[in-house]
Design an enzyme around this catalytic site. Structure first.
Site, PDB file in Angstrom:
ATOM      1  CB  THR A  58     -37.460 -13.068  -0.544  1.00 17.72           C
ATOM      2  OG1 THR A  58     -37.579 -13.970   0.567  1.00 17.72           O
ATOM      3  CG2 THR A  58     -36.003 -12.642  -0.677  1.00 17.72           C
ATOM      4  CB  THR A  87      -1.658  21.807 -18.315  1.00 22.13           C
ATOM      5  OG1 THR A  87      -0.677  22.493 -19.100  1.00 22.13           O
ATOM      6  CG2 THR A  87      -2.537  22.829 -17.597  1.00 22.13           C
ATOM      7  CB  SER A 132      12.414   1.828   3.019  1.00 20.52           C
ATOM      8  OG  SER A 132      13.227   0.814   2.453  1.00 20.52           O
ATOM      9  CB  SER A 133      12.348  -3.283   5.252  1.00 16.57           C
ATOM     10  OG  SER A 133      12.475  -3.675   3.891  1.00 16.57           O
TER      11      SER A 133
END
Length: 487
Positions: free
Chosen positions: A164, A210, A341-342
């Site tokens: 193995t 930056t 979105s709910s």
């Protein structure tokens, strides 16, 4: 009471399972622990059956990763050919084993590779699962019954000259190589999508930033080409690291000394693996070192992590650039895929970059798992290779599946908000940087400060103060020229 109820339910399930097995018919197989009944229709054998009882952890069998199953068949095929070439295996057995391995390589019998990916024993159960299944396929294709191991035996034939400890890590490496080809293909397509957008956005001027602050002008095309170039570099690393995966330890057997392997077998096995895979596979120079070392897995996992870091950074940049639409930067539009979105009407979220980030975070976490497993191996063997395999193969799979979604559902549909970009350029004081060589740092700093406090533009102040001629203004402060992009 609950414990008694659960115990009773477990007993009923076990009885029903046992009854089902006997209804289907069973065969008796044995190992050092004794006899065990195996369903007649099962291609696996006794050691696989014990592993199925002992390692009920993740519901993630070996077959969860098809390339991994294919890799086992490739390893066993190469080993059988090498053993035949050194005169140890009879040609008729090789013929039967070749048919079995080819069938598995073609995608058949994968449902018989059932051992949980999480397992103790350094991969012994996964290796024996492959040995038993391939032996029984070979028997059946040769006109014999499953379990007639006096003809083709899982240990003596399928595991001939192996342990193995060499066949298992080699199978992992082969699996990673097979999937890396697919991963590179998708990553390349993604990088090309960014470059295509770079060409499309050529000449669209914007302000570079930056540290989150206005910097100097650039083009949106330059920004997207830069995304593509970052991925190009990561792809090059993914290709280069294959060399580590191509260094394999077949022939090492238990600890690298080659005990039970025939002379010349290891070299021939490497040659056969190279032929079958089309990869430049070579035998490790030091099989003892190769058996205990996890360098290949650490290196490859690190490259996937590096790719994920770059991809996550790009995804986060896209989220910021598309933020808004009224109170954010809103320089680009991401394709609207679903309501966001709910509770908030009209909201659309950047779901694809978010998905890409989630995948990248998981890949980065998997690299930590590989690191810990690799460093905790003991002496001549690392028993934690199974979790390394899981982590890396999962990372490959997640990236492979998510990148085309990201490309098709996001990158290819991005558009530029030219009016917004132009407004930012006209209002920014960043172009004042170009005047440093002419007016000096102190004077340009004063101009920038006055522009910020008064709300006036830089060019407007220059004209008021008569600091430059119109010709100089046109030459020095043309936003397109300041980007350095070739026209």
């Amino acid at each position: 009471m609950k414990k008694k109820l659960l115990s009773a339910i477990s007993c009923l399930i076990l009885l029903n399972t046992t009854s089902l097995l006997f209804a289907q018919g069973t065969r008796t197989e044995h190992d050092l622990l004794g006899d065990k009944q195996i369903p007649n229709d099962a291609y696996y054998g006794v050691q696989t059956a014990r592993a199925l009882e002992n390692f009920r952890v993740s519901s993630m069998p070996t077959s969860f990763f098809p390339d991994y199953v294919k890799a086992f068949a490739i390893v066993k095929l190469a080993a059988a050919r090498a053993n035949t070439q050194v005169g140890r295996m009879k040609p008729e057995k090789l013929q039967a084993i070749e048919k079995a391995c080819q069938a598995v390589m073609d995608g058949k019998y994968h449902d018989q590779f059932l051992v949980d990916m999480y397992q103790g024993g350094a991969g012994t159960s996964a290796n024996m699962n492959a040995n038993e299944v391939l032996a029984n396929i070979a028997l059946e294709l040769s006109g014999h019954k499953k379990g007639e191991y006096n003809i083709i035996e899982p240990h003596d034939d399928l595991n001939m000259g192996q342990s193995t400890n060499d066949s298992y890590p080699t199978a992992i490496k082969i699996a990673l190589l097979l999937h890396n080809d697919k991963l590179v293909k998708e990553a390349t397509a993604l990088a090309q999508a960014f470059h295509k957008k770079g060409d499309e956005f050529k000449g669209i001027v914007k302000m570079g930033r930056t540290e989150g602050q206005d910097a100097v002008p650039m083009t949106l095309g330059q920004e997207f080409h830069a995304f593509g170039v970052q991925l190009d570099a990561e792809i090059a690393a993914m290709k280069k690291v294959e060399a580590a995966l191509c260094d394999q330890n077949m022939g090492a057997t238990a600890i690298g000394t080659g005990i039970t392997a025939s002379p010349g077998y290891a070299e021939k096995c490497a040659v056969e693996l190279a032929k079958i895979t089309g990869k430049p596979i070579v035998m490790s120079k030091d099989l003892i070192a190769a058996t205990s070392s996890q360098q290949a897995f650490v290196l490859y996992s690190s490259v996937l992590k590096s790719f994920a870091v770059a991809l996550s950074k790009i995804s986060s940049d896209l989220i910021i650039l598309a933020s808004g639409p009224r109170t954010g930067i809103f320089e680009i539009n991401l394709p609207a895929l679903q309501p966001g979105s709910s509770i908030m009407p009209g909201k659309v979220n950047p779901v694809m970059p978010e998905l890409m980030n989630e995948v990248c975070y998981k890949v980065i976490g998997n690299d930590v798992t590989v690191t810990l497993a690799a460093q905790n191996g003991l002496l001549q063997l690392n028993a934690y290779e199974p979790v390394e395999a899981i982590a890396i193969m999962e990372s490959q799979g997640l990236l492979f599946k998510s990148m085309p979604l990201f490309r098709k559902n996001c990158i290819e549909g991005i558009t530029a908000n030219k009016d917004v970009l132009e407004k930012y350029i006209n209002r920014s004081v960043g172009i004042v940087t170009a005047l440093n060589p002419v007016l000096g740092y102190e004077k340009t700093t004063e101009l920038a400060k006055e522009a910020l406090t008064s709300g006036k533009g830089i060019i407007e102040l220059i004209r008021e103060k008569k600091l430059l001629t119109e010709a100089q203004i046109k030459k020095l402060l043309d936003p397109v020229a300041l980007t350095g992009e070739k026209q």
